[in-house]
Scaffold this active site. Structure first.
Site, PDB file in Angstrom:
ATOM      1  N   ASN A  94     -10.187  -0.246  -0.995  1.00  0.00           N
ATOM      2  CA  ASN A  94      -8.733  -0.279  -0.822  1.00  0.00           C
ATOM      3  C   ASN A  94      -8.112  -0.877  -2.082  1.00  0.00           C
ATOM      4  O   ASN A  94      -8.228  -2.070  -2.334  1.00  0.00           O
ATOM      5  CB  ASN A  94      -8.379  -1.121   0.409  1.00  0.00           C
ATOM      6  CG  ASN A  94      -6.886  -1.177   0.689  1.00  0.00           C
ATOM      7  OD1 ASN A  94      -6.064  -0.864  -0.165  1.00  0.00           O
ATOM      8  ND2 ASN A  94      -6.535  -1.589   1.894  1.00  0.00           N
ATOM      9  N   CYS A 148       0.803  -1.224   0.000  1.00  0.00           N
ATOM     10  CA  CYS A 148       0.000   0.000   0.000  1.00  0.00           C
ATOM     11  C   CYS A 148       0.839   1.279   0.000  1.00  0.00           C
ATOM     12  O   CYS A 148       0.322   2.355  -0.318  1.00  0.00           O
ATOM     13  CB  CYS A 148      -0.949   0.005   1.191  1.00  0.00           C
ATOM     14  SG  CYS A 148      -1.971  -1.472   1.287  1.00  0.00           S
ATOM     15  N   HIS A 186      -3.051   6.836   2.063  1.00  0.00           N
ATOM     16  CA  HIS A 186      -3.490   5.549   1.526  1.00  0.00           C
ATOM     17  C   HIS A 186      -4.944   5.324   1.897  1.00  0.00           C
ATOM     18  O   HIS A 186      -5.343   5.485   3.059  1.00  0.00           O
ATOM     19  CB  HIS A 186      -2.622   4.416   2.069  1.00  0.00           C
ATOM     20  CG  HIS A 186      -3.208   3.068   1.836  1.00  0.00           C
ATOM     21  ND1 HIS A 186      -3.661   2.662   0.596  1.00  0.00           N
ATOM     22  CD2 HIS A 186      -3.461   2.034   2.689  1.00  0.00           C
ATOM     23  CE1 HIS A 186      -4.157   1.438   0.688  1.00  0.00           C
ATOM     24  NE2 HIS A 186      -4.040   1.040   1.940  1.00  0.00           N
TER      25      HIS A 186
END
Length: 312
Positions: A268, A113, A238
């Site tokens: 995500n 990430c 993120h």
């Protein structure tokens, strides 16, 4: 040493959309359960005939067009991804082939990430050192391909997509100094392991670490750029979970900043999440050319990387 700057960005998401109601028909969950815990309403899902390099190439082509550059202008391609199933050719080489590039250096960056901000720093360093003239930096992941669709705590989180930036030489301050690091002993907290590979995480451990440790680190990234959090026009973290993004943004102290909340519509998307959200802020006119924006990635390996950039 010369500086570097982002001259254009672009993003791409597949057409397929998975809603919370759709997920409620697949696992024991509900729209209320998902939105109250992670803030996600929808996520984009790539089909079996849409590999990661195709998502990446679409985003890259948009960034190149926005920059007024051609594939032949690029001499370094960096792709941040953790969902490249094949080991070789790497994802950057596959993207270069799709765009008919005439021989750039091709590197993949797997920091999950935090991958895009690591890759952006690497491109900045390469340009500053004279090792590259113009770089294409991409974050792309197909997280739905590594999801465990029987685990309601993780499958509700993930989505697919890509974002890209064109980086080239420019004045100082375009891309600020990176702050990066990791917590190797906690690498087990976020994993993509096994055969076939599957995404798993220890959600509470990640939440506690992100909301307590990261505000200080993010403020330090601002200091390295010679700015305070109050100077920021936007914060792009993120896009993991709205319950992490909102308190983290408050604790950073960026009181005048737009806070990217693309997680609500994209889920995500791992390494794609920061360039996706950044590109959308620019596309919607929520930030202007020259505005200082904090990009801060965190997650897998409990790694992190952040820098302040100026909007193209």
């Amino acid at each position: 040493m010369i500086g570097s700057r982002i001259v254009a960005v672009g993003h791409y998401q597949p057409a397929g959309v998975l809603t919370n109601e759709d997920l409620a028909g697949m696992v024991d969950t509900s729209d209320e359960w998902i939105t109250s815990r992670v803030g996600i309403r929808t996520r984009h899902v790539a089909g079996p005939d849409e590999p990661v390099d195709e998502l990446a190439a679409h985003a890259a082509a948009k960034a190149l067009a926005a920059a007024g550059r051609t594939p032949a202008d690029i001499d370094l391609v960096l792709v941040a991804t953790s969902t490249a199933i094949d080991r070789s050719p790497n994802m950057a080489a596959r993207v270069a082939a799709r765009l008919d590039m005439p021989g750039p250096a091709v590197l993949d960056v797997n920091v999950v990430c935090a991958g895009f901000t690591h890759a952006l720093a690497t491109a900045d360093h390469a340009v500053r050192a004279g090792a590259a003239n113009r770089a294409l930096v991409i974050g792309a992941d197909k997280m739905t391909e590594v999801a465990d669709w029987t685990d309601r705590s993780t499958c509700v989180l993930v989505g697919d997509g890509a974002g890209a930036a064109v980086v080239e030489a420019g004045g100082e301050g375009g891309i600020g100094p990176v702050l990066w690091g990791s917590v190797p002993e906690m690498g087990h907290a976020v994993r993509i392991e096994g055969t076939p590979p599957r995404f798993a995480q220890e959600g509470q451990s990640v939440y506690r670490w992100a909301t307590t440790r990261l505000p200080t680190l993010a403020r330090h990234a601002c200091e390295k750029a010679g700015l305070t959090p109050e100077d920021l026009a936007a914060v792009v973290l993120h896009q993991a979970n709205l319950r992490i993004i909102e308190p983290l943004a408050r604790r950073i102290g960026a009181v005048n900043a737009v806070v990217a909340r693309d997680v609500t519509e994209s889920g995500n998307t791992s390494a794609a999440s920061i360039p996706l959200a950044f590109s959308k802020l620019i596309e919607r006119g929520e930030v202007s050319t020259g505005d200082p924006v904090l990009l801060f990635g965190f997650g897998g390996n409990l790694s992190y990387a952040g820098q302040v950039v100026r909007c193209p």
